[in-house]
Enzyme design. Structure first.
Site, PDB file in Angstrom:
ATOM      1  N   SER A 158    -121.262 -17.499  33.850  1.00 54.10           N
ATOM      2  CA  SER A 158    -122.373 -18.407  34.150  1.00 54.10           C
ATOM      3  C   SER A 158    -122.071 -19.096  35.471  1.00 54.10           C
ATOM      4  O   SER A 158    -120.908 -19.166  35.888  1.00 54.10           O
ATOM      5  CB  SER A 158    -122.501 -19.463  33.045  1.00 54.10           C
ATOM      6  OG  SER A 158    -123.407 -20.483  33.418  1.00 54.10           O
ATOM      7  N   TYR A 196    -119.239 -25.950  27.197  1.00 53.70           N
ATOM      8  CA  TYR A 196    -119.751 -24.696  27.752  1.00 53.70           C
ATOM      9  C   TYR A 196    -119.016 -24.352  29.051  1.00 53.70           C
ATOM     10  O   TYR A 196    -118.552 -23.220  29.240  1.00 53.70           O
ATOM     11  CB  TYR A 196    -121.243 -24.831  28.008  1.00 53.70           C
ATOM     12  CG  TYR A 196    -121.936 -23.570  28.462  1.00 53.70           C
ATOM     13  CD1 TYR A 196    -122.138 -22.506  27.595  1.00 53.70           C
ATOM     14  CD2 TYR A 196    -122.418 -23.453  29.773  1.00 53.70           C
ATOM     15  CE1 TYR A 196    -122.796 -21.354  28.012  1.00 53.70           C
ATOM     16  CE2 TYR A 196    -123.077 -22.311  30.197  1.00 53.70           C
ATOM     17  CZ  TYR A 196    -123.260 -21.261  29.317  1.00 53.70           C
ATOM     18  OH  TYR A 196    -123.904 -20.121  29.736  1.00 53.70           O
TER      19      TYR A 196
END
Length: 282
Positions: A136, A149
């Protein structure tokens, strides 16, 4: 059996994984597409002669081993692994329980490691293969409300860098993919996004921040079908890139982070340098 390459894609029952699976099939590849329930893959991707839908839980090594064996039984090899499955644990660090934080790392970090550990022996025997891990932009640039995350994705980035150097001797290439905001199911509550369980009064904006994240769903700038089509082209390059940054927003964010790192490295040179031991030869 043909010389057509075989892909294995995790998390292919929903979100970006569906687009990646469809792009691989459209490009003429044979595909092992996995999800916790194989029926979800067939429902999302459709039936195809070159598709093997397999149930696989990336946190369950027994199911991973079974899926890899099924892939080999059907196609005889695995040429491309796309580690795509994952989820998003949102929240401020203090409001995320230790159990939630560990679960995030277990899924987003150890999950891809589990699958890769099962596939690598196949690729080593072949002396060829390609491992692509979807991290990501948050694996390069983390921020508030994304500590769990970001930690999981930063860990993937470090692992991918090391793995790339370790397995290139076997003809195996490794790439990390850093997407920006794409219109997937990542922000769908109860699907791929989890919210923090705790509540601390000092973090008074938690509720409004959650609503802000929810409001982004369906409005993200990126088109996952276009990402998937471009990913096929990246994988087909003769020399796999160490990183592929996907999306204009991601490119800008990574560039800004790179410049910020340079500025931070130069900020206190008087304190950062001149630290060699007296016995160290220059």
């Amino acid at each position: 059996m043909t010389d057509t390459k075989v892909w294995l894609v995790t998390g292919a029952g929903r979100g970006m994984g569906v687009d990646i699976a469809q792009a691989a099939l459209a490009a003429g590849y044979r595909l092992v597409a996995t999800a916790r329930d194989a029926a979800n893959v067939v429902a999302a991707v459709g039936d195809h002669a070159d598709l093997l839908a397999v149930s696989l839980d990336i946190t369950d090594t027994a199911s991973i081993d079974a899926a890899v064996h099924e892939a080999i039984d059907r196609f005889g090899r695995i040429d491309v692994l796309v580690n795509n499955a994952g989820n998003f644990q949102a929240g401020y660090f203090e409001e995320i329980t230790p159990e939630q934080f560990r679960a995030q790392i277990e899924t987003n970090f150890f999950g891809p490691l589990n699958v890769t550990r099962a596939v690598l022996p196949v690729m080593r025997r072949q002396r060829s293969g390609q491992i692509v891990t979807i991290t990501s932009t948050a694996g390069i640039v983390s921020g508030a409300f994304g500590s769990a995350y970001g930690a999981s994705k930063f860990a993937l980035e470090g692992w991918t860098e090391s793995l790339r150097e370790e397995v290139e001797q076997f003809g195996i290439q490794v790439t990390a993919v850093e997407p920006g905001f794409f219109r997937t199911e990542l922000l769908v509550e109860g699907s791929s996004t989890l919210w923090s369980d705790l509540s601390i009064d000092d973090y008074s904006d938690t509720a409004s921040t959650i609503e802000a994240w929810k409001s982004m769903n369906g409005k993200q700038s990126g088109d996952p079908a276009k990402l998937a089509a471009s990913l096929v082209k990246v994988i087909e390059l003769d020399e796999a890139p160490a990183r592929w940054v996907a999306g204009a927003d991601a490119v800008e964010a990574v560039k800004q982070k790179g410049q910020a790192l340079i500025e931070q490295a130069d900020a206190h040179l008087d304190l950062s340098t001149g630290l060699d031991h007296p016995d160290h030869a220059s």
